[in-house]
Scaffold this motif. Structure first.
Motif, mmCIF file in Angstrom:
data_model
loop_
_atom_site.group_PDB
_atom_site.id
_atom_site.type_symbol
_atom_site.label_atom_id
_atom_site.label_comp_id
_atom_site.label_asym_id
_atom_site.label_seq_id
_atom_site.Cartn_x
_atom_site.Cartn_y
_atom_site.Cartn_z
ATOM 1 N N ALA A 184 -2.605 -7.537 -9.225
ATOM 2 C CA ALA A 184 -3.434 -6.406 -9.650
ATOM 3 C C ALA A 184 -2.979 -5.139 -8.951
ATOM 4 N N VAL A 185 -3.140 -4.025 -9.657
ATOM 5 C CA VAL A 185 -2.813 -2.712 -9.093
ATOM 6 C C VAL A 185 -4.089 -1.874 -9.085
ATOM 7 N N PHE A 186 -4.319 -1.222 -7.956
ATOM 8 C CA PHE A 186 -5.505 -0.379 -7.788
ATOM 9 C C PHE A 186 -5.042 1.040 -7.451
ATOM 10 N N CYS A 187 -5.552 2.006 -8.200
ATOM 11 C CA CYS A 187 -5.211 3.403 -7.930
ATOM 12 C C CYS A 187 -6.475 4.161 -7.557
ATOM 13 N N ARG A 188 -6.299 5.029 -6.579
ATOM 14 C CA ARG A 188 -7.435 5.816 -6.126
ATOM 15 C C ARG A 188 -7.887 6.746 -7.256
ATOM 16 N N GLU A 189 -9.194 6.763 -7.522
ATOM 17 C CA GLU A 189 -9.718 7.684 -8.517
ATOM 18 C C GLU A 189 -10.985 8.298 -7.944
ATOM 19 N N GLY A 190 -10.878 9.543 -7.482
ATOM 20 C CA GLY A 190 -12.006 10.194 -6.825
ATOM 21 C C GLY A 190 -12.369 9.429 -5.570
ATOM 22 N N VAL B 197 0.863 -1.185 0.000
ATOM 23 C CA VAL B 197 0.000 0.000 0.000
ATOM 24 C C VAL B 197 0.897 1.232 0.000
ATOM 25 N N GLU B 198 0.671 2.119 -0.963
ATOM 26 C CA GLU B 198 1.457 3.356 -1.031
ATOM 27 C C GLU B 198 0.526 4.550 -0.921
ATOM 28 N N GLY B 199 1.002 5.606 -0.308
ATOM 29 C CA GLY B 199 0.148 6.784 -0.191
ATOM 30 C C GLY B 199 0.822 7.886 0.578
ATOM 31 N N TRP B 200 -0.026 8.715 1.175
ATOM 32 C CA TRP B 200 0.441 9.870 1.950
ATOM 33 C C TRP B 200 0.090 9.668 3.413
ATOM 34 N N ALA B 201 1.081 9.850 4.252
ATOM 35 C CA ALA B 201 0.860 9.681 5.693
ATOM 36 C C ALA B 201 0.782 11.054 6.357
ATOM 37 N N ARG B 202 -0.058 11.129 7.379
ATOM 38 C CA ARG B 202 -0.203 12.395 8.122
ATOM 39 C C ARG B 202 -0.114 12.117 9.613
ATOM 40 N N LEU B 203 0.645 12.962 10.304
ATOM 41 C CA LEU B 203 0.791 12.826 11.760
ATOM 42 C C LEU B 203 -0.370 13.518 12.466
ATOM 43 N N HIS B 204 -0.920 12.836 13.458
ATOM 44 C CA HIS B 204 -1.945 13.448 14.307
ATOM 45 C C HIS B 204 -1.401 13.444 15.729
ATOM 46 N N HIS B 205 -1.124 14.633 16.225
ATOM 47 C CA HIS B 205 -0.543 14.709 17.558
ATOM 48 C C HIS B 205 -1.472 15.351 18.572
ATOM 49 N N ALA C 18 -4.288 5.701 1.481
ATOM 50 C CA ALA C 18 -3.789 4.862 0.382
ATOM 51 C C ALA C 18 -4.120 5.490 -0.972
ATOM 52 N N GLU C 19 -3.110 5.495 -1.850
ATOM 53 C CA GLU C 19 -3.303 6.012 -3.211
ATOM 54 C C GLU C 19 -3.145 4.891 -4.234
ATOM 55 N N ARG C 20 -2.366 3.875 -3.833
ATOM 56 C CA ARG C 20 -2.053 2.784 -4.765
ATOM 57 C C ARG C 20 -1.906 1.500 -3.962
ATOM 58 N N ILE C 21 -2.543 0.446 -4.435
ATOM 59 C CA ILE C 21 -2.450 -0.850 -3.761
ATOM 60 C C ILE C 21 -2.044 -1.884 -4.797
ATOM 61 N N ASP C 22 -1.024 -2.656 -4.458
ATOM 62 C CA ASP C 22 -0.506 -3.685 -5.374
ATOM 63 C C ASP C 22 -0.650 -5.026 -4.652
ATOM 64 N N LEU C 23 -1.460 -5.906 -5.221
ATOM 65 C CA LEU C 23 -1.708 -7.220 -4.612
ATOM 66 C C LEU C 23 -1.122 -8.310 -5.493
ATOM 67 N N LEU C 24 -0.448 -9.260 -4.874
ATOM 68 C CA LEU C 24 0.126 -10.400 -5.601
ATOM 69 C C LEU C 24 -0.276 -11.682 -4.884
ATOM 70 N N TYR C 25 -0.990 -12.520 -5.610
ATOM 71 C CA TYR C 25 -1.392 -13.827 -5.072
ATOM 72 C C TYR C 25 -0.605 -14.898 -5.815
ATOM 73 N N LEU C 26 0.062 -15.746 -5.052
ATOM 74 C CA LEU C 26 0.923 -16.762 -5.661
ATOM 75 C C LEU C 26 0.200 -18.106 -5.711
ATOM 76 N N ASP C 27 0.172 -18.709 -6.898
ATOM 77 C CA ASP C 27 -0.429 -20.035 -7.033
ATOM 78 C C ASP C 27 0.254 -20.736 -8.209
ATOM 79 N N ARG C 28 0.547 -22.019 -8.007
ATOM 80 C CA ARG C 28 1.243 -22.779 -9.058
ATOM 81 C C ARG C 28 0.468 -22.798 -10.372
ATOM 82 N N ARG C 29 -0.855 -22.677 -10.267
ATOM 83 C CA ARG C 29 -1.681 -22.719 -11.478
ATOM 84 C C ARG C 29 -1.653 -21.392 -12.231
ATOM 85 N N GLY C 30 -0.978 -20.423 -11.663
ATOM 86 C CA GLY C 30 -0.898 -19.097 -12.283
ATOM 87 C C GLY C 30 -1.059 -18.033 -11.220
#
Ligand SMILES: Cc1cc2nc3c(=O)[nH]c(=O)nc-3n(C[C@H](O)[C@H](O)[C@H](O)COP(=O)(O)O)c2cc1C
Length: 198
Positions: free
Chosen positions: A182-188, A99-107, A166-178
């Motif tokens: 997938a990549v998901f980008c925030r849109e609105g 998960v990639e994005g922008w982090a903000r501190l709340h103090h 989160a602005e971008r999420i990259d998921l990788l599922y590993l399976d011998r059958r293939g």
């Protein structure tokens, strides 16, 4: 051989599965999603990595929360350059989540107050460590921690809740059958997803 998971060829289901795992990780200490690696970028552009405890995951808002000491390197890096990423590999689920994005501190706001109120005493005392995290010591034990006291607010002044948007999420599922990636980008308000080569 196990049946393929329901999200295998279903993009929206794959994204939902990523969030489901993250959300589950918040409350389950044994889940790999409970302690993701957090990446930030320092002032020289160098990547920095460390483990954090995931405290909240909101699929609808697309946010993740963890806590840190405002005197720490990671807090400084987030304050100066909010770029951040979280990484988990769940071996049993055969799923990598990035998960990639922008982090903000709340103090000093309601988010920090609520997070502090929900924190356990044994977690709170960590924010009372002296000297500040990362300070060089003359000996390994040349630091102090306050006594655990449920009423005490020691450490509150150093406590930060950090919300990663989160602005971008990259998921990788590993399976011998293939494998499936997938990549998901925030849109609105929503997400735009696409399968990509693993
Ligand atoms: C299992 C585990 C959980 C941790 N959880 C947190 C956490 O939730 N927040 C945090 O600031 N540091 C946490 N730490 C410590 C960080 O990984 C790191 O060592 C420390 O915060 C200093 O990082 P920094 O100098 O990059 O700021 C954890 C470490 C481990 C091993």
């Amino acid at each position: 051989m196990d049946a393929l998971p329901s999200f295998y060829d279903y993009l929206d289901g794959f994204r939902a599965e990523g969030w489901r795992r993250l959300t589950e990780g918040v409350g389950h200490g044994h889940s790999p999603c409970h302690m993701p690696s957090l990446a930030t970028v320092d002032a020289a552009g160098r990547p920095r990595l460390r483990t954090v405890v995931l405290r909240a995951a909101e699929a609808g808002a697309g946010t993740l929360r963890f806590h840190c000491d405002r005197r720490s390197d990671k807090a400084r890096e987030i304050a100066e350059n909010g770029l951040a990423a979280l990484h988990v590999y769940d071996r049993q689920a055969k799923l990598q989540i990035r998960v990639e994005g922008w982090a903000r501190l709340h103090h000093d706001d309601a988010v920090a107050d609520a997070a502090w109120a929900a924190a356990r005493t044994m977690s709170r005392v960590c924010y009372g460590v002296e000297p500040a995290p990362g300070t060089a010591l003359a000996a390994g034990d040349a630091y102090t921690m306050p006594e655990e006291d449920p009423e005490a607010r020691i450490g509150r002044e150093n406590f930060c809740a950090v919300v990663l948007n989160a602005e971008r999420i990259d998921l990788l599922y590993l399976d011998r059958r293939g494998h499936r990636r997938a990549v998901f980008c925030r849109e609105g308000e929503g997400w735009m997803g696409t399968w990509v080569a693993p």
